[in-house]
Write an enzyme that holds these catalytic residues in place. Structure first.
Site, mmCIF file in Angstrom:
data_model
loop_
_atom_site.group_PDB
_atom_site.id
_atom_site.type_symbol
_atom_site.label_atom_id
_atom_site.label_comp_id
_atom_site.label_asym_id
_atom_site.label_seq_id
_atom_site.Cartn_x
_atom_site.Cartn_y
_atom_site.Cartn_z
ATOM 1 N N ASP A 175 -11.235 2.811 3.149
ATOM 2 C CA ASP A 175 -11.061 1.067 3.201
ATOM 3 C C ASP A 175 -12.574 1.377 3.362
ATOM 4 O OD1 ASP A 175 -9.193 -0.662 2.849
ATOM 5 O OD2 ASP A 175 -8.521 -0.923 5.312
ATOM 6 N N GLN A 197 -4.637 -1.386 9.348
ATOM 7 C CA GLN A 197 -4.851 -2.682 8.444
ATOM 8 C C GLN A 197 -5.359 -4.019 9.769
ATOM 9 O OE1 GLN A 197 -3.603 -3.678 5.682
ATOM 10 N NE2 GLN A 197 -4.248 -5.508 6.042
ATOM 11 N N LYS A 249 0.424 -1.213 -0.076
ATOM 12 C CA LYS A 249 0.036 -0.273 0.077
ATOM 13 C C LYS A 249 0.811 0.991 -0.256
ATOM 14 C CE LYS A 249 -3.659 -2.522 2.092
ATOM 15 N NZ LYS A 249 -4.671 -3.069 3.072
#
Ligand code: NAP
Length: 285
Positions: A120, A97, A53
């Protein structure tokens, strides 16, 4: 092989180039899109994901912060850090995460992210926006699936889409997105009886289960579009999806491979969302 391949790698590259152009334009106006990635603990798979990422941010010209915290971090400490990032003007996207260590309630942490920075797309506000058709951030993997359909010029209006899997991060959101594009949508799950009867009716199949060879050639209508979200391993340790690719590619009209299909699209859509968040904060959207 009769099916045409939907190349997620090539499409990702194209989309990332578009993002780079948008980032350049933002930078010219004095705004550098910024993504904060928080990793708690040492999970090896998570370490690879966060590294990729950050790399994608570098590639597209975005600013990123990777924060690595020990797995002893408390929930209160993480919530406080998210709060600081919510208020940080240089950060347009916050990604925590998953999975998180046991002492931290992941739902509480996701809900603490400001919805306007929830790139997200996991916050309930984002899920609600998707459900009601309001602007918000779409979760990256299903968003990537939709981009693939758009890329092949597939018109979903009146088509029957069958989604296998009903998770909050893939199955349910992709079903909502397909519905928004005027498909008739059937959602299947572990209690679905006669899965094959469902999939045989489908013009589009999205497989998001996590079981190797769940979808075989005899379950697919000739010409159907098959998107394989699954990420599994063969006995030899090779990455594979939920679809029996070798068999299904002889029946389907379009198919995504694993690897090189939906997988690369996920991080790309994270870049798209982060860039869009910066544009929104600049009042450009
Ligand atoms: P998940 O939360 O475990 O959900 C799996 C879903 O599959 C559940 O809804 C489950 O039904 C359903 N299911 C299980 N067995 C089934 C069966 N025999 N027939 C029909 N449905 C069945 O998984 P997820 O997070 O959605 O992920 C799904 C797969 O996609 C995994 O392989 C994951 O690694 C992969 N993935 C890939 C990406 C990417 O970037 N490419 C991103 C996210 C996930 P119930 O609800 O009834 O239990």
């Amino acid at each position: 092989m009769t099916a045409q391949l939907i190349d997620g790698k090539a499409l990702s590259q194209k989309l990332r180039q578009e993002v780079s152009g948008r980032v350049k334009a933002l930078k010219a106006g004095g705004i550098v899109p910024g993504l904060a990635v928080i990793l708690v603990g040492e999970d090896p798979a998570s370490q690879v994901y966060v590294r990729n990422k950050v790399r994608a941010c570098e590639e597209t010209g975005m600013y990123s912060v990777l924060e690595k915290w020990p797995d002893t971090l408390t929930e209160a400490e993480l919530l406080a850090r998210v709060q600081e990032l919510n208020e940080d003007k240089n950060i347009h996207g916050i990604l925590v995460q998953l999975p998180l260590p046991r002492q931290i309630d992941a739902t509480k942490v996701i809900e603490s992210i400001a919805p306007e920075k929830d790139v997200d797309g996991f916050h309930v506000a984002s899920a609600g926006a998707l459900m009601t058709g309001l602007p918000g951030f779409w979760p990256c993997t299903p968003y990537g699936c939709m981009k693939m359909l758009e890329h092949i010029g597939y018109d979903l209006k009146g088509k029957h889409a069958v989604v296998i899997g009903r998770s909050n991060i893939v199955g349910k959101p992709v079903a909502m997105m397909l519905l928004q594009q005027n498909a008739t949508v059937t959602i299947c799950h572990s209690a679905t009886k006669n899965l094959k009867d469902m999939t045989l009716q489908a013009d589009v199949i999205v497989a998001a289960v996590g079981k190797r060879k769940l979808l075989t050639a005899d379950m697919v209508k000739p010409g159907a579009v098959v998107l394989d979200v699954g990420m599994n391993r063969t006995e030899e340790g090779k990455l594979c999806g939920d679809v029996d690719f070798d068999g299904v590619k002889e029946v389907a009209g379009w198919i995504t491979p694993v690897p090189g299909g939906v997988g690369p699209m996920t991080i790309t859509m994270l870049m798209v969302n982060t860039c869009e968040s910066a544009e929104r904060s600049a009042g450009q959207r």
